[in-house]
Design an enzyme around this catalytic site. Sequence first.
Site, mmCIF file in Angstrom:
data_model
loop_
_atom_site.group_PDB
_atom_site.id
_atom_site.type_symbol
_atom_site.label_atom_id
_atom_site.label_comp_id
_atom_site.label_asym_id
_atom_site.label_seq_id
_atom_site.Cartn_x
_atom_site.Cartn_y
_atom_site.Cartn_z
ATOM 1 N N LYS A 57 0.837 -1.201 0.000
ATOM 2 C CA LYS A 57 0.000 0.000 0.000
ATOM 3 C C LYS A 57 0.872 1.251 0.000
ATOM 4 C CE LYS A 57 -3.984 -2.179 1.992
ATOM 5 N NZ LYS A 57 -4.563 -2.760 3.173
ATOM 6 N N GLN A 101 -6.046 -1.809 9.094
ATOM 7 C CA GLN A 101 -5.624 -3.074 8.510
ATOM 8 C C GLN A 101 -6.336 -4.185 9.296
ATOM 9 O OE1 GLN A 101 -3.600 -3.288 5.843
ATOM 10 N NE2 GLN A 101 -3.759 -5.501 5.860
ATOM 11 N N ASP A 124 -12.659 3.504 3.484
ATOM 12 C CA ASP A 124 -13.117 2.129 3.231
ATOM 13 C C ASP A 124 -14.630 2.088 3.044
ATOM 14 O OD1 ASP A 124 -11.149 0.197 2.925
ATOM 15 O OD2 ASP A 124 -10.683 0.169 5.069
#
Length: 296
Positions: A57, A101, A124
């Site tokens: 990422k 995460q 998200d």
Amino acid sequence: MSDHKATIIDGKLIAQIIQSEISAEVRHLSQTYGKVPGLAVVVVGQGKNSQSYVDMKRRACDEVGIRSIVLNLPEEVPEAELISKVHELNADPDVHGIMLQLPMPKHISEGKILSEILLDKDVDGFHPSHIGKLAMKGIDPLFVPCTPKVCLELLSRSGISVRGKKAVVVGRSNIVGLPVSLLLLKEDATVTVVHSRTKEPERIIREADIIIAAAGQATMIKGSWIKPGAAVIDVGRNAVDDPSKKSGYRLVGDVDFHEACKVAGCITPVPGGVGPVTFALLLKNTLDGAKRLIEL
Ligand code: NDP
């Protein structure tokens, strides 16, 4: 025997295109406002896998010019301390997106932590408010969860229009099946959702112009379940034993790819379809969030 061969939707290529579009927009933001988007990734514990995902990422952020901030916290961090770190990121004007995460260690309530993230920075898109707005006519959520958004993005970038089509979504989870069915509905598809209690799924799936497979069941959807020419987006990511691989396993989708290729009009492979685009759209969500906050 039919020699038909479905068009393969190349997720890696589409991800690269999206990332180059993001790069251009990031450059523009930086030149116009002197600011770049910032994405914070909160990692609890130091699992090897989770670290390599985080490194990936970080590299992807670097490539498009997004500043990445990785907050590494020890496995045993108390929940209250984690919440106060999230609050610090909420208040940081250089952070425009915050992601956790997952999975978190057992003593942490993921739902609780996710709900502490400021809605404007929840890239998200997991907060119930985003999903609620997705379900409402005439209202758009601030963020749409990435994997469902990928499905629509892959269709549109492959020149497949959704309006008026019969779409069948296999799976109804909060993070994939349900939001993807809502997105398809927003785009004027006629949507049917198949789940584990659905009777005769093959009969329903065979009627679909568009199949979104998100059940987490290895090669469940056979070639004979697919209408000739249908578009197939395979979200499934299932590990099956494969002694020929160093790891001892390989990834397969929810669709029997080999059989489906002989019938479908186009199809995403696993791996190399939905997966690579997911993080590209997270970067896009971060950019969009940053634009909203910077251009205020
Ligand atoms: P969940 O396990 O949360 O949900 C699975 C859904 O599929 C449930 O709604 C379940 O029905 C339904 N289902 C299970 N078995 C069947 C069956 N035999 N027939 C019809 N429906 C069935 O999974 P997720 O939604 O989190 O993930 C789905 C798949 O997508 C997984 O393989 C996952 O690894 C993958 N994934 C891939 C991502 C990517 O970036 N490529 C990202 C996220 C997920 P019910 O509700 O009745 O239990």
